[in-house]
Scaffold this active site. Structure first.
Site, mmCIF file in Angstrom:
data_model
loop_
_atom_site.group_PDB
_atom_site.id
_atom_site.type_symbol
_atom_site.label_atom_id
_atom_site.label_comp_id
_atom_site.label_asym_id
_atom_site.label_seq_id
_atom_site.Cartn_x
_atom_site.Cartn_y
_atom_site.Cartn_z
ATOM 1 N N GLU A 273 -15.304 -14.264 -2.809
ATOM 2 C CA GLU A 273 -14.629 -13.804 -4.026
ATOM 3 C C GLU A 273 -13.112 -13.745 -3.817
ATOM 4 O O GLU A 273 -12.511 -12.680 -3.897
ATOM 5 C CB GLU A 273 -15.126 -12.399 -4.393
ATOM 6 C CG GLU A 273 -16.620 -12.267 -4.587
ATOM 7 C CD GLU A 273 -17.072 -10.806 -4.724
ATOM 8 O OE1 GLU A 273 -16.290 -9.885 -4.379
ATOM 9 O OE2 GLU A 273 -18.207 -10.596 -5.174
ATOM 10 N N PRO A 274 -12.463 -14.875 -3.563
ATOM 11 C CA PRO A 274 -11.016 -14.816 -3.332
ATOM 12 C C PRO A 274 -10.252 -14.573 -4.634
ATOM 13 O O PRO A 274 -10.651 -15.058 -5.690
ATOM 14 C CB PRO A 274 -10.690 -16.216 -2.796
ATOM 15 C CG PRO A 274 -11.689 -17.098 -3.470
ATOM 16 C CD PRO A 274 -12.953 -16.271 -3.568
ATOM 17 N N ARG A 276 -6.305 -12.918 -4.633
ATOM 18 C CA ARG A 276 -4.899 -13.015 -4.260
ATOM 19 C C ARG A 276 -4.547 -14.348 -3.593
ATOM 20 O O ARG A 276 -3.506 -14.947 -3.870
ATOM 21 C CB ARG A 276 -4.588 -11.861 -3.277
ATOM 22 C CG ARG A 276 -3.134 -11.710 -2.913
ATOM 23 C CD ARG A 276 -2.978 -10.681 -1.780
ATOM 24 N NE ARG A 276 -3.714 -9.456 -2.040
ATOM 25 C CZ ARG A 276 -3.214 -8.406 -2.696
ATOM 26 N NH1 ARG A 276 -1.974 -8.415 -3.123
ATOM 27 N NH2 ARG A 276 -3.957 -7.341 -2.900
ATOM 28 N N TYR A 316 2.229 0.256 -4.628
ATOM 29 C CA TYR A 316 1.862 0.110 -3.211
ATOM 30 C C TYR A 316 3.080 0.074 -2.293
ATOM 31 O O TYR A 316 2.932 -0.215 -1.115
ATOM 32 C CB TYR A 316 1.130 -1.220 -2.977
ATOM 33 C CG TYR A 316 -0.024 -1.534 -3.880
ATOM 34 C CD1 TYR A 316 -1.096 -0.658 -4.030
ATOM 35 C CD2 TYR A 316 -0.065 -2.757 -4.551
ATOM 36 C CE1 TYR A 316 -2.165 -0.997 -4.839
ATOM 37 C CE2 TYR A 316 -1.134 -3.104 -5.356
ATOM 38 C CZ TYR A 316 -2.182 -2.211 -5.496
ATOM 39 O OH TYR A 316 -3.231 -2.555 -6.284
ATOM 40 N N CYS A 342 11.998 4.441 -17.396
ATOM 41 C CA CYS A 342 12.431 5.798 -17.067
ATOM 42 C C CYS A 342 11.519 6.432 -16.030
ATOM 43 O O CYS A 342 10.783 7.384 -16.323
ATOM 44 C CB CYS A 342 12.506 6.634 -18.335
ATOM 45 S SG CYS A 342 13.651 5.886 -19.491
ATOM 46 N N GLU A 343 11.521 5.883 -14.845
ATOM 47 C CA GLU A 343 10.752 6.400 -13.705
ATOM 48 C C GLU A 343 11.531 6.014 -12.450
ATOM 49 O O GLU A 343 11.998 4.883 -12.346
ATOM 50 C CB GLU A 343 9.372 5.717 -13.591
ATOM 51 C CG GLU A 343 8.426 5.942 -14.737
ATOM 52 C CD GLU A 343 7.789 7.327 -14.750
ATOM 53 O OE1 GLU A 343 7.850 8.039 -13.734
ATOM 54 O OE2 GLU A 343 7.244 7.682 -15.808
HETATM 55 C C1 LIG Z 1 -10.356 -7.186 -5.886
HETATM 56 C C2 LIG Z 1 -11.637 -7.723 -5.384
HETATM 57 C C3 LIG Z 1 -11.724 -9.015 -4.856
HETATM 58 C C4 LIG Z 1 -10.517 -9.886 -4.662
HETATM 59 O O1 LIG Z 1 -9.704 -9.415 -3.641
HETATM 60 P P1 LIG Z 1 -8.471 -10.293 -3.125
HETATM 61 O O2 LIG Z 1 -7.853 -9.439 -2.095
HETATM 62 O O3 LIG Z 1 -7.587 -10.517 -4.294
HETATM 63 O O4 LIG Z 1 -9.035 -11.551 -2.573
HETATM 64 C C5 LIG Z 1 -12.973 -9.492 -4.505
HETATM 65 N N1 LIG Z 1 -14.087 -8.735 -4.635
HETATM 66 C C6 LIG Z 1 -14.040 -7.480 -5.129
HETATM 67 C C7 LIG Z 1 -15.290 -6.702 -5.251
HETATM 68 C C8 LIG Z 1 -12.827 -6.937 -5.514
HETATM 69 O O5 LIG Z 1 -12.778 -5.685 -5.977
#
Ligand SMILES: *Cc1c(COP(=O)(O)O)cnc(C)c1O
Length: 417
Positions: A273-274, A276, A316, A342-343
């Site tokens: 599940e990439p 970023r 972060y 305004c922060e």
């Molecule tokens: C956010 C998330 C991702 C993606 O994470 P990246 O760091 O963007 O690769 C994959 N799986 C789950 C369950 C997430 O919450």
């Protein structure tokens, strides 16, 4: 290799000067390169072929339907965390048989929508949730495919806000309770157990936490299989980091090969599940200098983009490289680059050395393609910015800039107010 490159002293996205796009769409805006996106897709896709795998792009990283449509057309599925993301993914043409649904708080309505869309599986984060999914599935006469998200209690060595696999985090099922969860789920008549899932955090720049987590998950996998439960899908989540400043994250193929060794005895499919890694360095945020402000000991460059547009620095303390779109000579000054909100947390960069930045100059904030626009808001009643996608020498708006009307068009004044 990068498609955001300086030619002479001017920043281009592929074959177009960023300045030219800014003059057409105004500022601030997000700018994505299709060539970079394709390259990231290809690198990950090729690397993932060492395993029998499905890639489900994490929609929350960048959920613009143009970006999603591209990745789905190339054959990827989606990792979603809400009904809204499922809606987007479907609109962008996803094959719902490649959709996995993560998140700790899925509502009944969201579960029903996902069941009716016939998604691949729910990544279940608690026993209470599996009971709810069973109930909803029973109500509409469907069987729900599920996996349990297991929390392996591994430190991903990333920012605490994006760490998810420690036992103090709200995510997943404590590994010690995992077997019991599988046994309980087996008794439910509308649940079909198909997988095991784990996602330990985001922006990981070392391979060892992944190895540790997959090692732990693999041991659990063998125990579950020994109970006669068929695990067709092992979902290993996302989390591979990118270079924002000088990080040296592992290459996807290093990661895949290392996982392959650990999972030598497993013959089901692996899901990745990439998020970023695919979108992050495919985009920049372009903002314009409104003022230089000399507050004595501190100097500020005030720009027209703020924390509502790009939240990561405020949330972060994240670092994004910031470079003028047209490089200048001139006096070097150490400045904080701040937005108009305004922060006090409204900054894009602190203590940056800039050369002769003046009013009207454009600044490029790099590595903003993931968790940039998707985290943006209308705070301070600021219309959300435009998003632009470049392909070689052409570009398109993939989201128009919001108007003032957009800010209020869902609001209602009741007659008793
Ligand atoms: C956010 C998330 C991702 C993606 O994470 P990246 O760091 O963007 O690769 C994959 N799986 C789950 C369950 C997430 O919450």
């Amino acid at each position: 290799m990068n498609d955001f490159i300086f030619k002479e002293n001017e920043l281009y996205c592929e074959d177009i000067p960023v300045r030219e796009i800014a003059s057409k769409v105004g500022t601030p805006f997000y700018l994505y390169s299709l060539a970079t996106l394709k390259r990231h897709f290809n690198v990950f896709n090729e690397s993932s072929k060492v395993l029998n795998s499905i890639v489900c792009y994490s929609v929350k990283a960048n959920s613009n339907i143009a970006i999603l449509n591209f990745l789905f057309k190339m054959g990827w599925g989606a990792d979603i965390v809400s009904g809204g993301e499922l809606f987007r993914a479907i609109k962008a043409g996803v094959d719902t048989k490649k959709v996995v649904y993560s998140g700790v708080g899925k509502t009944e309505a969201e579960i029903e929508f996902a069941l009716k869309s016939d998604i691949l599986m729910f990544n279940v984060e608690s026993l209470a949730e599996v009971f709810l999914i069973d109930k909803v599935a029973g109500k509409i006469g469907k069987k729900a495919r599920i996996s349990f998200r297991i929390n392996p209690n591994v430190d991903p060595k990333t920012h605490p806000y994006i760490s998810t696999g420690l036992k103090k985090n709200k995510f997943g099922i404590n590994i010690k309770q995992a077997l019991v969860a599988y046994e309980k789920a087996e008794e439910l008549s509308n649940i079909d157990i198909v997988g095991l899932d784990c996602h330990i955090g985001s922006q990981l720049t070392e391979i060892s936490p992944f190895n540790d987590a997959v090692g732990i998950i693999n041991k659990l996998l063998l125990k579950i299989i020994a109970k006669g439960i068929n695990i067709k899908y092992l979902d290993l989540g996302g989390g591979l980091g990118i270079t924002y400043e000088n990080e040296m994250p592992p290459h996807p193929s290093t990661y895949m090969n290392s996982i392959k060794k650990i999972l030598a005895g497993y013959d089901g499919q692996v899901i990745f599940e990439p998020g970023r890694l695919i979108a992050g360095n495919s985009g920049i945020f372009v903002t314009k200098v409104i003022h230089n402000k000399d507050a004595g000991s501190k100097k500020f460059v005030i720009v027209d983009g703020g924390m509502n547009d790009l939240l990561r620095p405020a949330l972060y303390d994240a670092y994004h490289e910031i470079i003028p779109v047209i490089k200048k000579s001139g006096a070097k000054l150490k400045v904080d680059i701040v937005g108009p909100i305004c922060e006090s947390a409204d900054f894009l960069g602190k203590d940056r050395v800039m050369n002769g930045v003046e009013e009207g100059d454009l600044l490029a904030v790099f590595s903003a393609g993931a968790y940039g626009f998707s985290m943006s808001s209308n705070y301070n009643s600021r219309p959300r910015v435009a998003e632009v996608l470049v392909d070689k020498d052409r570009f398109s708006l993939i989201r128009r800039r919001e108007t003032y009307e957009d800010l209020i068009d869902k609001e209602i004044i009741p007659d008793y107010a």
